[in-house]
Design an enzyme around this catalytic site. Structure first.
Site, PDB file in Angstrom:
ATOM      1  N   SER A  71     142.351   2.711  57.747  1.00  0.00           N
ATOM      2  CA  SER A  71     141.129   3.409  57.349  1.00  0.00           C
ATOM      3  C   SER A  71     141.276   3.874  55.914  1.00  0.00           C
ATOM      4  CB  SER A  71     140.881   4.600  58.263  1.00  0.00           C
ATOM      5  OG  SER A  71     141.796   5.631  57.946  1.00  0.00           O
ATOM      6  N   LYS A  72     140.258   4.540  55.438  1.00  0.00           N
ATOM      7  CA  LYS A  72     140.244   4.956  54.040  1.00  0.00           C
ATOM      8  C   LYS A  72     141.460   5.804  53.667  1.00  0.00           C
ATOM      9  CE  LYS A  72     135.615   3.900  53.412  1.00  0.00           C
ATOM     10  NZ  LYS A  72     135.186   3.806  54.832  1.00  0.00           N
ATOM     11  N   ARG A  73     141.959   6.530  54.640  1.00  0.00           N
ATOM     12  CA  ARG A  73     143.125   7.377  54.378  1.00  0.00           C
ATOM     13  C   ARG A  73     144.311   6.575  53.836  1.00  0.00           C
ATOM     14  NH1 ARG A  73     145.680   8.723  58.402  1.00  0.00           N
ATOM     15  NH2 ARG A  73     144.610   7.507  59.970  1.00  0.00           N
ATOM     16  N   HIS A  74     144.349   5.301  54.191  1.00  0.00           N
ATOM     17  CA  HIS A  74     145.520   4.514  53.853  1.00  0.00           C
ATOM     18  C   HIS A  74     145.503   3.970  52.425  1.00  0.00           C
ATOM     19  CE1 HIS A  74     145.600   4.388  58.301  1.00  0.00           C
ATOM     20  NE2 HIS A  74     146.877   4.585  58.075  1.00  0.00           N
ATOM     21  N   GLY A  75     144.667   4.546  51.594  1.00  0.00           N
ATOM     22  CA  GLY A  75     144.642   4.071  50.215  1.00  0.00           C
ATOM     23  C   GLY A  75     143.836   2.797  50.119  1.00  0.00           C
TER      24      GLY A  75
END
Length: 505
Positions: free
Chosen positions: A258-262
């Site tokens: 997801s977006k959290r993963h850069g």
RNA sequence: GGCCUGUUCGUCUAGGGGUUAGGACAGUAGGUUUUCAACCUACCAACAGGAGUUCGAAUCUCCUACAGGCUACCA
């Protein structure tokens, strides 16, 4: 069943964001299979959720697919979309409505007047009690009169699929093998929302059938949806395609990407300077291997060797370092001309983003210089952007960092003395001395500089270090002699002067 | 809660009744070297746990644990 039919596969993204790594792999595997079998690769946009769908996301996805080279045979963005269009679900609402009504007529689906709010409340209660929630079929029990009454009242309704009782649904997944599910565990799911638009399981199934998709290759998150879709295929008398579910791609923390993963969008990787071949090669290795040794595959080799049934079941964590390594490998194996071309484009953009006053005169000679620079950096970069970082002092003015200014403070090196000697030695090159002019080239520069280290009885790496800081504002640079040659006599000497001035203050 | 699925070095994976469990990335050490890389050499490191089947299990079966997915008028 359909052995002699042409293979037709599809990639069906929903435009809720950019094309990310996981979807890109799904698209790629579909594309690979189409290429391998001489079949057709179809692109379909699943934009039935008005609330979440973003128009510009569609373009982004199309652009990213094109950049990856995953061209489609039918679908949006083509001059002629193909004979099964339209390929955007938002433009196919009537089709779904028609099939939903047919199912109602055949008593395989029914109208449901329950409001989402009521349902939500009931679901919550059941959940708190720890009991499974299943729709109680309240609206199935409605009499024709009651239904007519509600319709006349203008009450809004959804259409639910009537899941047959006591039926075993079985199918064979290429990756996960035989899957058996009892129909008891499936709720009467909604196929048409009260706004007249279909839900995923319905529209995807209708379209896959109408578009004559023979092989469905998609993410493992749809494995649990497959029984529902098979029910729809059966209810409508459609041919059931082959199913292949791909294991998920997870972030390094083991969570869904997801977006959290850069950076997870393909767009980001383009920006960072990854090559399409490298990305595809890496993606192919996520959940698939040809043999015990091969890690580098050309696209043609992948087409040749790829097999659906050798895909494994385990979800894979995305490993940025390995992607980097593969990208570096591809960069090293590019021809100088091709790499130069790529670096030039990147550098051009970079220079445009700089203030004109920050550019050296050499920025105007980008085209000629870049081809000379390329062999110097080819083995040293893993992305094109790393390349830009490494070579930008060829074109952009340097301003000495504190670190550079103080670099030799506590070191036992007489930097000014070395630089003065370097200055003199380089200044003598290309000076008109009758016939015996020595060219300002890497070879002569090396000769001169090594002389200095001998004179001073100093390890050459020390001399090099001093020069690097002075002309590059960094202890790291491309190979020194070539760098000085390309920088040119004028600029090299100027930077040495500048640095001398600054450290003597 | 119910249903479905998965689990081999830190990571991606090969292998699928008898292997010193192989490779790649990362890491470590060394070599080469004007820096950084690249390159070369070596090292490190894994069959989730428990029962069963078997002469023999990482491989087959079952259970447990953990993880993921679905269970939406999201896709």
């Amino acid at each position: 069943m359909k052995n002699n039919r042409e293979v037709r596969v599809r990639f069906a993204p929903s435009p809720t964001g950019y094309l990310h790594i996981g979807s890109a792999r799904t698209a790629f595997f579909n594309w690979l299979y189409a290429k391998k079998t001489g079949g057709k690769f179809i692109l379909r946009i699943e934009d039935t959720d008005i609330a979440r769908h973003q128009e510009d996301a569609i373009n982004q996805i199309l652009e990213s697919l094109k950049w990856l080279g995953l061209e489609w045979d039918e679908g949006p963005g083509l001059e002629t979309e193909g004979k099964f269009g339209p390929y955007r679900q938002s433009q196919r609402a009537d089709i779904y409505k028609e099939f939903a009504q047919k199912l109602v007529h055949d008593k395989k689906a029914y109208l449901c007047f329950c409001s989402p709010e009521e349902l939500e409340k009931e679901r919550k209660i059941k959940l708190e009690e720890g009991k499974p929630f299943k729709y109680d079929r309240k609206c199935l029990k409605l009499s024709p009169d009651e239904i007519r009454y509600s319709l006349r009242e203008g009450k809004s309704y959804a259409i639910r699929f009537l899941v047959p009782e006591n039926e075993k649904i079985e199918f064979k997944d290429t990756v996960y093998g035989d899957i058996k599910v009892s129909s008891e565990s499936i709720d009467d799911f909604i196929i048409l929302r009260s706004n007249g638009l279909p839900t995923y399981n319905f529209s995807a199934t209708i379209d896959d059938a109408l578009m004559e998709i023979t092989h469905i290759i998609r993410g493992e998150d749809h494995l649990s949806n497959t029984p529902k879709q098979i029910l729809i295929y059966k209810a409508l008398g459609f041919n059931i395609p082959f199913f292949t579910h791909l294991p998920m791609i997870l972030g390094q923390d083991g969570q869904k990407l997801s977006k959290r993963h850069g950076s997870i969008s393909i767009e980001k990787y383009i920006e960072e300077g990854f090559l399409r071949e490298a990305i595809l090669n890496y993606l192919a290795l996520l959940g698939w291997a040809y043999d015990e040794k091969t890690t580098i595959f050309s696209i043609d080799e992948m087409i040749e060797k790829f097999e659906l049934d050798s895909i494994n079941k385990k979800p894979a964590k995305f490993d940025y370092d390995k992607l980097l390594w593969i990208n570096g490998y591809y960069i090293r194996n590019l021809s100088d001309e091709n790499l130069a071309e790529l670096l030039k484009d990147k550098m051009k953009k970079y220079l445009e983003s700089q203030k004109p006053s920050n550019l050296e005169e050499s920025a105007r000679e980008l085209d000629q210089k870049i081809i000379k620079i390329t062999p110097l950096v080819k083995e040293r970069i893993k992305t094109l952007n790393e390349g830009i970082g490494l070579i930008n002092p060829f074109f952009v003015k340097i301003s000495y960092s504190n670190e550079s200014i103080n670099y030799f403070k506590n070191k036992n090196i007489d930097a000014p003395d070395i630089l003065k000697r370097v200055y003199k030695a380089l200044d003598e090159l290309e000076e008109q001395k009758g016939e015996r002019t020595e060219k300002f080239c890497a070879e002569n520069i090396e000769k001169r500089l090594r002389q200095i280290s001998e004179e001073l009885n100093l390890n050459f790496r020390k001399v090099a270090e001093v020069i690097r800081i002075a002309i590059w504002n960094s202890p790291v640079s491309p190979p020194l002699f070539g760098t000085i040659e390309i920088l040119g006599k004028k600029l090299t000497l100027k930077r040495i002067e500048d640095y001398l001035r600054i450290i003597s203050q």
